[in-house]
Design an enzyme around this catalytic site. Structure first.
Site, short mmCIF file in Angstrom:
data_model
loop_
_atom_site.label_atom_id
_atom_site.label_comp_id
_atom_site.label_asym_id
_atom_site.label_seq_id
_atom_site.Cartn_x
_atom_site.Cartn_y
_atom_site.Cartn_z
N GLY A 295 0.81 -1.20 0.00
CA GLY A 295 0.00 0.00 0.00
C GLY A 295 0.85 1.26 0.00
O GLY A 295 1.92 1.32 -0.62
N SER A 296 0.39 2.26 0.72
CA SER A 296 1.04 3.57 0.63
C SER A 296 2.40 3.63 1.29
O SER A 296 3.12 4.62 1.10
CB SER A 296 0.12 4.64 1.24
OG SER A 296 -1.02 4.81 0.41
N THR A 297 2.80 2.61 2.06
CA THR A 297 4.17 2.63 2.58
C THR A 297 5.17 2.55 1.43
O THR A 297 6.32 2.99 1.57
CB THR A 297 4.41 1.48 3.57
OG1 THR A 297 4.20 0.22 2.91
CG2 THR A 297 3.49 1.60 4.77
N LYS B 134 5.15 4.30 -1.07
CA LYS B 134 5.38 5.65 -1.59
C LYS B 134 6.76 6.18 -1.16
O LYS B 134 7.28 7.12 -1.77
CB LYS B 134 4.27 6.58 -1.14
CG LYS B 134 2.94 6.26 -1.82
CD LYS B 134 1.77 7.03 -1.23
CE LYS B 134 0.47 6.59 -1.90
NZ LYS B 134 -0.73 7.19 -1.27
N GLU C 183 -6.83 5.98 4.67
CA GLU C 183 -5.38 5.90 4.86
C GLU C 183 -5.00 5.98 6.33
O GLU C 183 -3.96 5.51 6.73
CB GLU C 183 -4.73 7.04 4.09
CG GLU C 183 -3.28 6.82 3.74
CD GLU C 183 -3.12 5.66 2.80
OE1 GLU C 183 -2.20 4.85 3.01
OE2 GLU C 183 -3.90 5.57 1.85
#
Length: 485
Positions: free
Chosen positions: A215-217, A219, A464
């Site tokens: 997921g957004s980790t 990024k 989030e």
């Protein structure tokens, strides 16, 4: 008469020679075949005739041996079995060994040649050496904090020391007691069947053997690629990032959980985890540079061992632009172990230098004399130090002002990144809550710990913020344990 005596003597000599030749054949030529024969229990009896060496955490054993008085005399004991199961594994008289019990079996069982001061004499006498000990890099307080934080929920925690690669905590939940598998009676068989059929998979080492969409980790990796490639030069400059963002070559529109992401700066997009900004950044960087950066961090590495093997984290290099956009926000085919994401945070915290993780500090004889040193290996420069410094700045902003405020520690500088990884058919599954972070005491010259936490059954909403709500508090307590706060 003398002739008959001579014939008899010659015949007896021939018989003696035949006996010696047969003994030589059995003892030397065919010895391995006999040793490996399942019907030969001598090796098993000899193996369990003495206590096994111990695995140590902070100088204290987390394993032991119990004298049963039976033919296979000593069984393995685990005083804190579920806490350390992802590290020790099990040593079973019936089902063999796993994890450190397996990779360090030679030392623990006493069969490692390094334990024999006179190897040739041992071969003649068949003497057994006392089992040696394995000193781990773990911190007891960090391990306990991670286990306590998960509180039985499905998930995992990995913590490493950025400057060295030492693994400070490795926890998976739910766990099991390896002592249930130590012996060879019917209770062991029943425990084996129960554990293997348990739908919660307590024997699965989620910290190193399970991969998840990060997921957004992820990024953090995308931002690193964009900075190193020169696609982003100013963290505060507004980007050309429409909301919603139409994935290239498709009619699919990517949106964000919240408002206010259109054309925002990389700093704001990172703090509030705007999918549209980072999906477009990944496309602007391109598949070649995104793949190169991911692989530099350790993705697609099939040979990672700590010393037992770690599942391969993956970033697909064969994607179109739409798939690349999703991959760049930790979706599509991107998968990572918690240990891999701890490595990502540790690399950022260590000035862009990746120190491969390792779990064994040294092995020793029973009396404490060192046999072999640590599993530390040379590091490699993944990012330019300037890029790493800007990423640390971004991660610190997440904890100070963004979605990761639950990870803040008084008297320490903390950086982090939240993530909520969607999965299941049509993203219908309960999202995985992620948090990756690093921490540094105010009086310390460099960050002392990097942590990755994943919670499979996160209780927060699908936004989030669930990474900050479910996973960040666990990471905070692990970091506090290492910092002594």
């Amino acid at each position: 008469m003398a002739r008959y005596i001579r014939h008899a003597c010659v015949f007896c000599a021939l018989l003696l020679a035949a006996l010696l030749a047969n003994a030589l054949r059995v003892q030397v030529v065919q010895s391995r075949a006999y040793d490996g024969n399942p019907a030969n229990r001598r090796s098993a009896i000899a193996r369990y005739q003495q206590p096994r060496g111990n695995i140590l955490v902070d100088g204290r054993p987390v394993t032991g041996s119990v004298d049963t008085g039976e033919q296979l005399r000593y069984e393995r004991a685990y005083p804190d079995g579920p806490l350390y199961a992802p590290v020790t594994g099990f040593a079973s008289q019936k089902y063999g060994t796993t994890f450190l019990e397996h990779t360090e079996d030679g030392v623990l069982s006493g069969s490692d040649p390094l334990l024999a001061p006179l190897p040739l004499w041992n071969d003649v006498t068949r003497g057994a050496n006392a089992g040696g000990d394995v000193v781990t890099t773990l911190r007891r307080r960090a391990q306990e904090a991670a286990y306590r934080g998960l509180a039985g929920r499905k998930g995992a925690v990995a913590a490493v020391e950025p400057a060295t690669g030492r693994v400070l905590a490795l926890v998976t939940s739910p766990s099991y007691d390896p002592a249930e598998l130590s012996g060879n009676d019917e209770a062991v068989s029943a425990a084996w069947a129960r554990l293997n059929h348990d739908p919660e998979k307590p024997m699965l080492n989620r910290a190193v053997r399970q991969t998840y969409p990060p997921g957004s980790t992820f990024k953090v990796v995308t931002a690193a690629a964009a900075l190193d490639a020169g696609v982003v030069t100013d963290l505060d400059e507004r980007t050309d990032s429409p909301d919603p963002y139409r994935l290239p070559g498709t009619t699919t529109r990517l949106t964000n959980e919240g408002d206010g992401c259109a054309d925002v700066s990389v700093r704001d997009a990172f703090e509030w985890s705007c999918n549209t900004v980072f999906a477009k950044l990944g496309v602007d960087v391109g598949v070649r540079d995104m793949t190169a950066t991911a692989q530099a961090f350790g993705f697609n590495d099939t040979g990672l061992r700590i010393p037992f093997s770690v599942a391969t984290s993956t970033f697909d290099p064969h994607v179109d632009r739409a798939q690349l956009a999703l991959s760049s926000i930790g979706q599509y085919n991107t998968r990572a172990t918690p240990l891999q994401m701890a490595m990502v945070a540790a690399t950022v915290a260590n000035g862009g230098l990746l120190r491969p993780p390792y779990l064994v500090e040294r092995t020793t004889r029973h009396g404490g004399e060192t046999l072999a040193g640590s599993g530390a290996r040379p590091g490699r420069q993944v990012l330019r130090p300037a890029t790493a410094a800007r990423l640390m700045e971004l991660m610190a902003g997440v904890v100070r002002d963004g979605t990761g405020t639950n990870a803040a520690i008084p008297g320490a500088l903390v950086g982090g990144k939240t993530g909520t990884a969607q999965h299941g058919l049509g993203n219908s599954g309960v999202p995985y809550a992620w948090f990756v972070s690093w921490a540094q005491s105010e009086d310390a010259p460099e960050p002392q710990v990097a942590v990755a936490v994943v919670v499979e059954d996160a209780a927060a909403d699908r936004g989030e913020i669930s990474g900050g709500g479910d996973a960040a508090p666990i990471a905070r307590e692990v970091m506090r344990a290492v910092l002594g706060r």
